[in-house]
Design a protein around this motif. Structure first.
Motif, PDB file in Angstrom:
ATOM      1  N   MET A 346      38.569  45.491  34.285  1.00  0.00           N
ATOM      2  CA  MET A 346      38.280  45.899  35.665  1.00  0.00           C
ATOM      3  C   MET A 346      37.694  44.765  36.498  1.00  0.00           C
ATOM      4  SD  MET A 346      37.064  49.870  35.149  1.00  0.00           S
ATOM      5  CE  MET A 346      35.894  49.525  33.826  1.00  0.00           C
ATOM      6  N   ALA A 347      38.297  43.583  36.362  1.00  0.00           N
ATOM      7  CA  ALA A 347      37.857  42.426  37.143  1.00  0.00           C
ATOM      8  C   ALA A 347      38.794  42.194  38.324  1.00  0.00           C
ATOM      9  CB  ALA A 347      37.814  41.187  36.254  1.00  0.00           C
ATOM     10  N   HIS A 348      38.261  41.572  39.370  1.00  0.00           N
ATOM     11  CA  HIS A 348      39.067  41.193  40.536  1.00  0.00           C
ATOM     12  C   HIS A 348      38.854  39.707  40.795  1.00  0.00           C
ATOM     13  CE1 HIS A 348      40.012  41.715  45.116  1.00  0.00           C
ATOM     14  NE2 HIS A 348      40.906  40.968  44.487  1.00  0.00           N
ATOM     15  N   LEU A 349      39.892  38.927  40.569  1.00  0.00           N
ATOM     16  CA  LEU A 349      39.861  37.505  40.907  1.00  0.00           C
ATOM     17  C   LEU A 349      40.521  37.335  42.267  1.00  0.00           C
ATOM     18  CD1 LEU A 349      40.713  35.664  37.556  1.00  0.00           C
ATOM     19  CD2 LEU A 349      38.509  36.440  38.445  1.00  0.00           C
ATOM     20  N   ARG A 350      39.730  36.909  43.239  1.00  0.00           N
ATOM     21  CA  ARG A 350      40.232  36.785  44.602  1.00  0.00           C
ATOM     22  C   ARG A 350      40.994  35.477  44.795  1.00  0.00           C
ATOM     23  NH1 ARG A 350      35.921  39.962  44.474  1.00  0.00           N
ATOM     24  NH2 ARG A 350      35.845  41.763  45.894  1.00  0.00           N
TER      25      ARG A 350
END
Length: 358
Positions: A346-350
């Motif tokens: 559940m990670a978000h790499l922008r």
């Protein structure tokens, strides 16, 4: 036996219509399939013939269609001089659209392959087989056909008494009950001798219920002048079905997506659940990588060897080095990962994220 004639080949792609049944403000040929506009798939198939020239007949949203095609032509390695455009200002039917390409094709003799921009699943190999059939039979026109259990909406192929030659094509709206019982249909893909094609279409009449110039009328005209018109029956109707509405769009998208996944699996990628995995045609995935259910890979994404992409993760325009693991339900956008990087769950790499080798 004398070898089949080898003549120059040119291609006309009809891409001028709005596609009213799509119920969209976007021109039909610009709707995306497997990550690329529909027209790009047709152009790629046409390029596989290595034609002297490809002419696209445009109309609705002509500027945007041209820009899209030019970008795809560059990606395919086509020379600027190989691709040109003709504008159909008024939508007066497929025959009228074809006539707009005459000037752009010039006076070169040879064969003209006519394609519909809304038949995106057609393969270059299928077009090559059509062209070989046309030349080996020494026909003046060859039409690609398919046999459908339900032919509703398609033009019917009316053969001569011997069943060898095509006498005419009757559109569904104009067909009699007996003609509607025919299951062999027109796929909208033709090969015609250049010097005969345009005169034959001009000789057609607007005596149909739609009040349009039909490209199919060239068959009746050519046969009336004693020319040989034959069919090439395609064995896979799904490949040559056109896109007329959103349901057709989903069907064609599913077929193209399956081709992408099949290609990856043949190269050593494991796709755990192909029915629930989405990979665009532009994506590259390394051998021994495993894609779990619900994965979406989009745009210019590059995945290295022996990676694990876990369920529900979406990766857009990003690159991953070898042996990376993306855990469940991650979103990566325009990011760059080194070797053996582990991300999530559940990670978000922008956009712009950079993770060095572990």
């Amino acid at each position: 036996m004398t070898a089949p004639r080898q003549r120059p080949v040119q291609v006309v792609i009809l891409a001028a219509g709005q596609g009213k049944r799509m119920k969209s403000v976007t021109a039909k040929v610009l709707h995306p399939l497997a990550g690329r506009p529909m027209i790009c798939h047709t152009l790629a198939a046409a390029a596989g013939l290595r034609p002297q020239r490809i002419v696209l007949v445009v109309g609705v949203q002509s500027k945007l269609v041209q820009e899209t095609v030019q970008a795809e032509a560059r990606r395919l390695g086509l020379r600027p001089a190989q691709v040109s455009f003709a504008l159909q200002r008024r939508q007066l039917g497929t025959g009228h659209a074809f006539l707009q390409a005459e000037k752009a094709l010039g006076t070169a003799r040879g064969d003209v392959v006519v394609l519909s921009g809304d038949v995106p699943a057609i393969r270059a190999d299928s077009l090559r087989r059509l062209l070989r059939r046309h030349r080996s039979a020494r026909a003046q026109a060859t039409i690609m056909t398919a046999v459908l259990s339900d032919a509703t909406g398609y033009g019917r192929m009316v053969r001569d008494a011997g069943g060898r030659l095509i006498e005419r094509i009757v559109e569904h709206a104009d067909a009699t009950p007996a003609e509607r019982a025919i299951h062999e249909v027109n796929c909208g893909i033709y090969v015609v001798e250049r010097q005969l094609a345009f005169d034959a279409v001009r000789a057609g009449k607007r005596s149909n219920r739609q009040g349009e110039y039909y490209l199919t009328d060239l068959v009746h005209v050519l046969r009336g002048n004693g020319h040989k018109v034959i069919a090439h029956v395609h064995p896979d109707p799904e490949e040559v079905k056109g896109v007329n509405d959103r349901r057709d769009l989903a069907r064609a998208g599913g077929l193209l997506q399956q081709r992408v996944l099949d290609g990856l699996m043949k190269k050593g990628v494991t796709v755990v659940d192909p029915q629930h995995t989405y990979v665009e045609a532009s994506v590259v995935v390394g051998r021994d990588t495993i894609l779990h259910p619900g994965v979406m890979l989009e745009g210019g994404t590059r995945i290295g060897r022996a990676c694990q992409i876990r369920s529900g993760s979406r990766i857009v325009d990003s690159s991953l080095g070898e042996e990376c693991e993306i855990l469940d339900h991650c979103l990566l956008e325009e990011s760059r990962l080194g070797r053996k990087v582990r991300v999530g769950p559940m990670a978000h790499l922008r956009p712009g994220s950079r993770l060095a080798d572990e």
